[in-house]
Design a protein around this motif. Structure first.
Motif, PDB file in Angstrom:
ATOM      1  N   UNK A  74      28.184 -37.729 -75.711  1.00 50.59           N
ATOM      2  CA  UNK A  74      27.055 -38.399 -76.327  1.00 50.59           C
ATOM      3  C   UNK A  74      26.144 -37.412 -77.028  1.00 50.59           C
ATOM      4  N   UNK A  75      25.182 -37.932 -77.780  1.00 49.36           N
ATOM      5  CA  UNK A  75      24.312 -37.028 -78.521  1.00 49.36           C
ATOM      6  C   UNK A  75      22.859 -37.444 -78.442  1.00 49.36           C
ATOM      7  N   UNK A  76      21.996 -36.435 -78.472  1.00 48.78           N
ATOM      8  CA  UNK A  76      20.560 -36.618 -78.541  1.00 48.78           C
ATOM      9  C   UNK A  76      20.086 -36.076 -79.879  1.00 48.78           C
ATOM     10  N   UNK A  77      18.982 -36.612 -80.351  1.00 45.34           N
ATOM     11  CA  UNK A  77      18.374 -36.120 -81.581  1.00 45.34           C
ATOM     12  C   UNK A  77      16.878 -36.122 -81.371  1.00 45.34           C
ATOM     13  N   UNK A  78      16.216 -35.059 -81.826  1.00 49.44           N
ATOM     14  CA  UNK A  78      14.762 -35.068 -81.744  1.00 49.44           C
ATOM     15  C   UNK A  78      14.265 -36.221 -82.609  1.00 49.44           C
ATOM     16  N   UNK A  79      13.363 -37.009 -82.043  1.00 52.78           N
ATOM     17  CA  UNK A  79      12.884 -38.182 -82.754  1.00 52.78           C
ATOM     18  C   UNK A  79      12.259 -37.778 -84.081  1.00 52.78           C
ATOM     19  N   UNK A  80      12.495 -38.597 -85.078  1.00 51.06           N
ATOM     20  CA  UNK A  80      12.139 -38.256 -86.458  1.00 51.06           C
ATOM     21  C   UNK A  80      10.683 -37.833 -86.589  1.00 51.06           C
ATOM     22  N   UNK A  81      10.506 -36.680 -87.188  1.00 54.15           N
ATOM     23  CA  UNK A  81       9.163 -36.187 -87.470  1.00 54.15           C
ATOM     24  C   UNK A  81       9.043 -35.932 -88.960  1.00 54.15           C
ATOM     25  N   UNK A  82       7.905 -36.270 -89.498  1.00 54.80           N
ATOM     26  CA  UNK A  82       7.666 -36.039 -90.925  1.00 54.80           C
ATOM     27  C   UNK A  82       6.831 -34.784 -91.086  1.00 54.80           C
ATOM     28  N   UNK A  83       7.417 -33.778 -91.729  1.00 60.17           N
ATOM     29  CA  UNK A  83       6.758 -32.499 -91.941  1.00 60.17           C
ATOM     30  C   UNK A  83       6.085 -32.523 -93.304  1.00 60.17           C
ATOM     31  N   UNK A  84       4.766 -32.228 -93.326  1.00 62.53           N
ATOM     32  CA  UNK A  84       4.010 -32.384 -94.569  1.00 62.53           C
ATOM     33  C   UNK A  84       3.537 -31.057 -95.158  1.00 62.53           C
ATOM     34  N   UNK A  85       2.684 -30.349 -94.484  1.00 63.01           N
ATOM     35  CA  UNK A  85       2.128 -29.122 -95.048  1.00 63.01           C
ATOM     36  C   UNK A  85       2.394 -27.947 -94.111  1.00 63.01           C
ATOM     37  N   UNK A 135      -1.993 -31.715 -86.725  1.00 60.06           N
ATOM     38  CA  UNK A 135      -1.920 -30.318 -87.149  1.00 60.06           C
ATOM     39  C   UNK A 135      -1.557 -29.470 -85.942  1.00 60.06           C
ATOM     40  N   UNK A 136      -0.545 -28.643 -86.081  1.00 54.73           N
ATOM     41  CA  UNK A 136      -0.075 -27.878 -84.933  1.00 54.73           C
ATOM     42  C   UNK A 136       0.623 -26.598 -85.382  1.00 54.73           C
ATOM     43  N   UNK A 154       7.280 -18.826 -87.458  1.00 51.79           N
ATOM     44  CA  UNK A 154       6.728 -17.617 -88.089  1.00 51.79           C
ATOM     45  C   UNK A 154       5.212 -17.555 -87.994  1.00 51.79           C
ATOM     46  N   UNK A 155       4.672 -18.039 -86.887  1.00 54.07           N
ATOM     47  CA  UNK A 155       3.225 -18.057 -86.652  1.00 54.07           C
ATOM     48  C   UNK A 155       2.458 -18.798 -87.745  1.00 54.07           C
ATOM     49  N   UNK A 156       3.117 -19.791 -88.333  1.00 47.66           N
ATOM     50  CA  UNK A 156       2.459 -20.629 -89.331  1.00 47.66           C
ATOM     51  C   UNK A 156       1.966 -21.914 -88.682  1.00 47.66           C
ATOM     52  N   UNK A 157       1.366 -22.769 -89.499  1.00 43.33           N
ATOM     53  CA  UNK A 157       0.816 -24.031 -89.023  1.00 43.33           C
ATOM     54  C   UNK A 157       1.350 -25.155 -89.896  1.00 43.33           C
ATOM     55  N   UNK A 158       1.377 -26.363 -89.343  1.00 43.27           N
ATOM     56  CA  UNK A 158       2.018 -27.468 -90.036  1.00 43.27           C
ATOM     57  C   UNK A 158       1.300 -28.766 -89.723  1.00 43.27           C
ATOM     58  N   UNK A 159       1.417 -29.722 -90.631  1.00 40.59           N
ATOM     59  CA  UNK A 159       0.976 -31.091 -90.379  1.00 40.59           C
ATOM     60  C   UNK A 159       2.222 -31.952 -90.216  1.00 40.59           C
ATOM     61  N   UNK A 160       2.300 -32.685 -89.101  1.00 43.04           N
ATOM     62  CA  UNK A 160       3.483 -33.491 -88.800  1.00 43.04           C
ATOM     63  C   UNK A 160       3.062 -34.838 -88.239  1.00 43.04           C
ATOM     64  N   UNK A 161       4.008 -35.776 -88.228  1.00 41.57           N
ATOM     65  CA  UNK A 161       3.772 -37.063 -87.580  1.00 41.57           C
ATOM     66  C   UNK A 161       5.064 -37.515 -86.911  1.00 41.57           C
ATOM     67  N   UNK A 162       4.952 -38.518 -86.047  1.00 42.64           N
ATOM     68  CA  UNK A 162       6.132 -39.031 -85.358  1.00 42.64           C
ATOM     69  C   UNK A 162       5.928 -39.127 -83.863  1.00 42.64           C
ATOM     70  N   UNK A 163       6.861 -39.788 -83.186  1.00 45.90           N
ATOM     71  CA  UNK A 163       6.707 -40.021 -81.748  1.00 45.90           C
ATOM     72  C   UNK A 163       6.831 -38.740 -80.932  1.00 45.90           C
ATOM     73  N   UNK A 164       7.519 -37.730 -81.459  1.00 48.33           N
ATOM     74  CA  UNK A 164       7.603 -36.450 -80.752  1.00 48.33           C
ATOM     75  C   UNK A 164       6.222 -35.867 -80.534  1.00 48.33           C
TER      76      UNK A 164
END
Length: 276
Positions: A4-15, A220-221, A225-235
């Protein structure tokens, strides 16, 4: 994949940026929870995800990590685990402060570098490893449509030993039958999101809290590479609820309450999720 397989729940990566756009201090009140104080000190949390973060804002210990995949390194090269860890425990030195910066973090790598997939065997082994490390909380921001007897058994074992488990279930309703595994198991706290609600909705069965659906939003998290990102999703929603649970666990332990019955933790998190 085999077993069987698992997948990280869909996240939308923005900035993605070298510095966060603004200072963010994660707190329960920011997400519609009643406030609870704490820093996560001495709370042991296993993040089973894409590997060990390498980020200036996240305190990690390679000896508290293990690779359960065929990837060559335990390090996170996908960025998913780093984002989850930042919401829970980023130290705030560069603008992002997680819910509980002093949390004792453990990392089990169960998702592949190439595509974010993992199999049941890796997840089962990582949960058993978490048990041997005597963690208090397990965070799983991935899911599968397939039930598996081995996974069910180790989830029950962790539950009997008093480990609280939080898993993402995607965009869903208050019916846990819509959730993926392991979020669908009764022993696991299910966290999803919805675009059609404006306040948290608590999932209850027979008067017991089993999960939370949160309004969809951007987070925002921390990132690669010690960068920062804006994301959304159930994860990310799951990371928020797990972060709140760390504070709940710390406070209940201080008060001498029943922290080794995970349902007590779940009920308290649920009681905080809706403001009076």
């Amino acid at each position: 994949m085999e077993n069987g397989s698992f997948k990280c729940n869909k996240t939308e990566l923005k900035n993605v940026s070298k510095e966060p756009k603004r200072r963010v201090i994660y707190s329960p009140a920011l997400f519609g929870f009643k406030n609870v104080q704490g820093d996560g000190k001495y709370v042991r949390v296993a993040i089973l995800d894409s590997g060990l973060p390498v980020h200036k804002n996240i305190l990690t210990d390679e000896f508290k990590s293990k690779n359960f995949t065929q990837s060559k390194s335990v390090l996170d090269s996908l960025g998913h685990s780093t984002a989850i860890a930042g919401i829970i425990a980023a130290n705030g030195e560069n603008g992002i402060q997680g819910f509980a910066p002093k949390t004792d973090l453990f990392f089990g790598k169960v998702l592949l570098d190439s595509n974010g997939y993992g199999n049941h065997e890796s997840v089962i082994e990582s949960i058993l490893w978490s048990i041997t490390r005597e963690v208090d909380i397990i965070v799983m921001s991935f899911g599968s449509s397939e039930d598996h007897p081995g996974l069910r058994d180790c989830i029950r074992k962790a539950h009997k030993l008093g480990i609280s488990m939080f898993a993402a279930c995607g965009n869903c309703t208050v019916r846990t039958k819509d959730a993926s595994f392991p979020a669908r198991y009764d022993e696991v706290f299910s966290v999803g999101y919805s675009n059609t609600i404006s306040t948290n909705e608590v999932i209850k069965h027979s008067g017991k809290t089993k999960g939370i659906i949160t309004p969809s939003c951007d987070f925002e998290t921390t990132f690669l590479d010690s960068k920062f990102v804006t994301m959304s999703g159930s994860s990310l929603c799951n990371a928020v609820v797990a972060g709140v649970s760390v504070l709940v666990y710390q406070n209940m332990r201080h008060k001498g309450l029943g922290i080794k019955d995970s349902q007590n933790i779940y009920n308290e998190v649920g009681s905080l999720a809706i403001k009076d």
